[in-house]
Design a protein around this motif. Structure first.
Motif, mmCIF file in Angstrom:
data_model
loop_
_atom_site.group_PDB
_atom_site.id
_atom_site.type_symbol
_atom_site.label_atom_id
_atom_site.label_comp_id
_atom_site.label_asym_id
_atom_site.label_seq_id
_atom_site.Cartn_x
_atom_site.Cartn_y
_atom_site.Cartn_z
ATOM 1 N N HIS A 68 -5.936 7.947 -1.625
ATOM 2 C CA HIS A 68 -6.694 7.426 -0.497
ATOM 3 C C HIS A 68 -7.153 5.985 -0.721
ATOM 4 O O HIS A 68 -7.583 5.314 0.223
ATOM 5 C CB HIS A 68 -7.918 8.308 -0.232
ATOM 6 C CG HIS A 68 -8.858 8.357 -1.390
ATOM 7 N ND1 HIS A 68 -8.663 9.193 -2.465
ATOM 8 C CD2 HIS A 68 -9.993 7.661 -1.650
ATOM 9 C CE1 HIS A 68 -9.638 9.021 -3.343
ATOM 10 N NE2 HIS A 68 -10.453 8.097 -2.875
ATOM 11 N N HIS A 69 -7.093 5.500 -1.962
ATOM 12 C CA HIS A 69 -7.502 4.130 -2.270
ATOM 13 C C HIS A 69 -6.294 3.201 -2.365
ATOM 14 O O HIS A 69 -6.388 2.119 -2.949
ATOM 15 C CB HIS A 69 -8.280 4.098 -3.587
ATOM 16 C CG HIS A 69 -7.592 4.821 -4.701
ATOM 17 N ND1 HIS A 69 -7.695 6.179 -4.888
ATOM 18 C CD2 HIS A 69 -6.769 4.377 -5.690
ATOM 19 C CE1 HIS A 69 -6.989 6.541 -5.931
ATOM 20 N NE2 HIS A 69 -6.405 5.458 -6.435
ATOM 21 N N SER A 70 -5.165 3.583 -1.799
ATOM 22 C CA SER A 70 -3.954 2.762 -1.914
ATOM 23 C C SER A 70 -4.113 1.415 -1.202
ATOM 24 O O SER A 70 -3.605 0.394 -1.678
ATOM 25 C CB SER A 70 -2.750 3.524 -1.332
ATOM 26 O OG SER A 70 -2.953 3.816 0.036
ATOM 27 N N HIS A 71 -4.821 1.382 -0.080
ATOM 28 C CA HIS A 71 -5.012 0.115 0.626
ATOM 29 C C HIS A 71 -5.941 -0.812 -0.151
ATOM 30 O O HIS A 71 -5.731 -2.031 -0.163
ATOM 31 C CB HIS A 71 -5.557 0.372 2.030
ATOM 32 C CG HIS A 71 -4.523 0.868 2.997
ATOM 33 N ND1 HIS A 71 -4.123 2.185 3.041
ATOM 34 C CD2 HIS A 71 -3.790 0.226 3.937
ATOM 35 C CE1 HIS A 71 -3.202 2.342 3.973
ATOM 36 N NE2 HIS A 71 -2.972 1.164 4.538
ATOM 37 N N GLU A 72 -6.942 -0.249 -0.795
ATOM 38 C CA GLU A 72 -7.792 -1.095 -1.636
ATOM 39 C C GLU A 72 -6.997 -1.639 -2.818
ATOM 40 O O GLU A 72 -7.144 -2.809 -3.194
ATOM 41 C CB GLU A 72 -9.002 -0.312 -2.152
ATOM 42 C CG GLU A 72 -9.913 -1.167 -3.022
ATOM 43 C CD GLU A 72 -11.070 -0.383 -3.613
ATOM 44 O OE1 GLU A 72 -11.755 -0.930 -4.496
ATOM 45 O OE2 GLU A 72 -11.277 0.769 -3.203
ATOM 46 N N GLY A 73 -6.142 -0.794 -3.393
ATOM 47 C CA GLY A 73 -5.286 -1.279 -4.473
ATOM 48 C C GLY A 73 -4.369 -2.395 -4.004
ATOM 49 O O GLY A 73 -4.167 -3.397 -4.706
ATOM 50 N N SER A 129 -9.295 -4.516 4.767
ATOM 51 C CA SER A 129 -8.067 -3.796 5.063
ATOM 52 C C SER A 129 -8.216 -3.189 6.450
ATOM 53 O O SER A 129 -9.094 -2.338 6.666
ATOM 54 C CB SER A 129 -7.810 -2.712 4.016
ATOM 55 O OG SER A 129 -6.695 -1.931 4.381
ATOM 56 N N TRP A 160 -7.585 8.714 -12.664
ATOM 57 C CA TRP A 160 -7.189 7.346 -12.990
ATOM 58 C C TRP A 160 -8.196 6.735 -13.948
ATOM 59 O O TRP A 160 -9.370 7.143 -14.026
ATOM 60 C CB TRP A 160 -7.049 6.502 -11.732
ATOM 61 C CG TRP A 160 -8.280 6.466 -10.854
ATOM 62 C CD1 TRP A 160 -8.625 7.353 -9.884
ATOM 63 C CD2 TRP A 160 -9.329 5.503 -10.931
ATOM 64 N NE1 TRP A 160 -9.820 7.020 -9.327
ATOM 65 C CE2 TRP A 160 -10.274 5.866 -9.943
ATOM 66 C CE3 TRP A 160 -9.566 4.376 -11.700
ATOM 67 C CZ2 TRP A 160 -11.445 5.150 -9.719
ATOM 68 C CZ3 TRP A 160 -10.724 3.648 -11.486
ATOM 69 C CH2 TRP A 160 -11.654 4.034 -10.508
ATOM 70 N N ALA A 187 0.821 -1.217 0.000
ATOM 71 C CA ALA A 187 0.000 0.000 0.000
ATOM 72 C C ALA A 187 0.848 1.258 0.000
ATOM 73 O O ALA A 187 0.352 2.339 0.301
ATOM 74 C CB ALA A 187 -0.945 -0.003 1.203
ATOM 75 N N GLN A 189 -2.854 5.994 -13.435
ATOM 76 C CA GLN A 189 -3.158 7.078 -12.508
ATOM 77 C C GLN A 189 -2.180 8.228 -12.690
ATOM 78 O O GLN A 189 -0.983 8.012 -12.912
ATOM 79 C CB GLN A 189 -3.085 6.573 -11.053
ATOM 80 C CG GLN A 189 -3.411 7.651 -10.027
ATOM 81 C CD GLN A 189 -3.222 7.137 -8.607
ATOM 82 O OE1 GLN A 189 -2.574 6.113 -8.402
ATOM 83 N NE2 GLN A 189 -3.765 7.851 -7.636
ATOM 84 N N ARG A 201 -6.327 -5.644 -3.647
ATOM 85 C CA ARG A 201 -6.578 -6.284 -4.941
ATOM 86 C C ARG A 201 -5.297 -6.917 -5.506
ATOM 87 O O ARG A 201 -5.360 -7.932 -6.209
ATOM 88 C CB ARG A 201 -7.145 -5.260 -5.930
ATOM 89 C CG ARG A 201 -8.547 -4.779 -5.541
ATOM 90 C CD ARG A 201 -9.078 -3.770 -6.528
ATOM 91 N NE ARG A 201 -10.398 -3.299 -6.147
ATOM 92 C CZ ARG A 201 -11.544 -3.923 -6.450
ATOM 93 N NH1 ARG A 201 -11.506 -5.041 -7.167
ATOM 94 N NH2 ARG A 201 -12.699 -3.431 -6.068
#
Length: 458
Positions: free
Chosen positions: A366-371, A398, A436, A346, A428, A374
């Motif tokens: 802010h979506h780095s943990h979701e990335g 997460s 992105w 992340a 992105q 995945r």
């Protein structure tokens, strides 16, 4: 006399576990800690990693202390209890219990269908045997009729043995040589029948005092069929997860707690004995990879020791264990994976490490943990696809500094073909706007064939 009898504030290992009690075993005093329905024995001054930010500092302090002390590292530094992971363990118990209840019900339905098919197959074989026997008997009767007269005449002789044969008009027909032979044969048959009747009156041989249970009572006395539900805690440490699974998942039939460290497995065995779960939990001192690869393939005797649930909760990444884990799970089983290296999946600080572990690069924002989550699912899916195994994510979370995912594993080469169509690249802008967009690696196009059959073109 136990230790608890001589000192009321101390307890023996065999005593009933209670939270906060002091247990003396082999000259060492342990403190009992309760989590869920399980108890573990924590040695004095045990190291507990309560904060990942301070854990490294604590490890460095221990290393400096070991340099100053000529003695080998103490036991309390090799085994520790981490209360921060309690939410992870609570979540795992809940998820495995819900999944296991559904899986066991599926196994019961499958067993019922199999039993019904076996019964139907046996009845079909029995019916064929009766038909063959009936045709043979009818042919035999027909042959007797041809040799000794009509079938009706033979029936009369059988119905009234020794009686004079009647002719039209009611007069008695003279006994011919053939008739006398028939009567003689019939008397022999009566003699045989008498012997059979006498033998039937003989009581059966003694069964040496053993009573034979009627089939209906035996069926009632038989225990209901319970499907196997085997769990592997591949990196067990103190064995707390295995203990909680044994205590809080009632339909779990067998649990294996594995660890590479002999001191860790000794601690696990101690906790198992303290919780009185020796008949349900088995310890294993082995490399997790070797243990899972051994369970993935059948033994020379033909036995396969695959698991229904495998729990991977390492320190750091679980990537090295994924290949073995997906092969050691039964079809339709559950794989639970924890990765605590959020600084890798992340964060953009170690992009090269992220790619080598998970086959992708992290993203900013802010979506780095979701990335990162995945990316972990992608690593599991690609590891499984090499062996014709597809995954179905059931729950992905997460939490703080780690990711916890629960995926169903299915052996289906046909579903593996959809993997490329479910994988995409994310572009992105990291120059400030953060915009992105995505691009699929392939497409799964639905098409209709002859007779309106639906198939996919990849």
């Amino acid at each position: 006399m136990s230790t608890s009898d001589t000192n009321p504030t101390r307890a023996a290992l065999e005593d009933t576990p209670r939270e906060g009690q002091k247990v003396i075993h082999d000259g060492t005093e342990y403190t009992t800690v309760k989590e869920g329905l399980a108890y573990i024995l924590v040695p004095p001054n045990a190291r507990t990693a309560t904060d990942p930010k301070t854990a490294n500092e604590q490890f460095e302090t221990d290393a400096e202390e070991e340099k100053r002390t000529p003695d080998p590292p103490s036991e309390q530094k090799s085994v520790f209890y981490n209360p921060v992971q309690q939410f992870n363990r609570d979540l795992s118990v809940l998820a495995i219990r819900a999944f296991g209840a559904d899986l066991c019900e599926r196994k019961r339905e499958k067993q019922k269908r199999q039993k019904a098919q076996d019964t139907k197959r046996k009845e079909k074989r029995k019916g064929k045997g009766d038909d063959v026997g009936g045709r043979d008997g009818e042919t035999k009767r027909r042959r007797v009729g041809e040799d000794g007269g009509t079938d009706a005449a033979q029936s009369e002789v059988a119905a009234a043995p020794g009686a004079p044969e009647a002719v039209a008009g009611g007069a008695e027909a003279p006994r011919s040589e053939e008739a006398s032979i028939t009567v003689e044969d019939d008397s022999t048959a009566r003699h045989s029948e008498t012997l059979v009747s006498d033998s039937a009156m003989i009581p059966p041989a003694s069964n040496h005092g053993k009573t034979t249970q009627p089939p209906e009572d035996a069926e009632q006395a038989r225990q209901p069929w319970q499907p196997k539900f085997r769990i592997l805690d591949a990196l067990s440490a103190t064995g707390l997860r295995a203990l909680r699974y044994a205590q809080e998942i009632p339909f779990a039939t067998s649990i294996t707690a594995n660890d590479l460290s002999p001191s860790a497995t000794a601690s696990i065995a101690l906790n198992i004995q303290h919780n009185k779960l020796t008949n349900k939990i088995t310890t294993s001192t082995a490399n997790a990879l070797a243990h899972m690869y051994g369970a993935a393939f059948a033994t020379p005797a033909g036995d396969k020791n695959a698991y229904d649930v495998i729990d991977l909760d390492p320190y750091g990444t679980a990537a090295p264990f994924l290949d073995a884990a997906v092969q050691a799970i039964n079809d339709g089983g559950l794989l639970c994976v924890t990765c605590t290296d959020a600084g890798v999946f992340a964060s953009c600080g170690y992009s090269e490490k992220t790619y080598s572990l998970y086959g992708g690069l992290p993203i900013k924002g802010h979506h780095s943990h979701e990335g990162g989550l995945r990316l972990i699912l992608h690593a599991i899916a690609t590891s499984a696809a090499r062996y014709g195994i597809a995954i179905e994510p059931l729950l992905s979370l997460s939490i703080d500094y780690y990711v916890r995912v629960f995926v169903r594993v299915k052996r289906s080469p046909a579903e593996v073909k959809f993997l490329a169509g479910k994988t995409m690249s994310v572009y992105q802008c990291d120059g400030g706007c953060g915009a992105w967009s995505t691009q699929l690696l392939a497409r799964n196009v639905e098409q209709k064939g002859k007779k309106d059959t639906v198939f996919f073109k990849h």
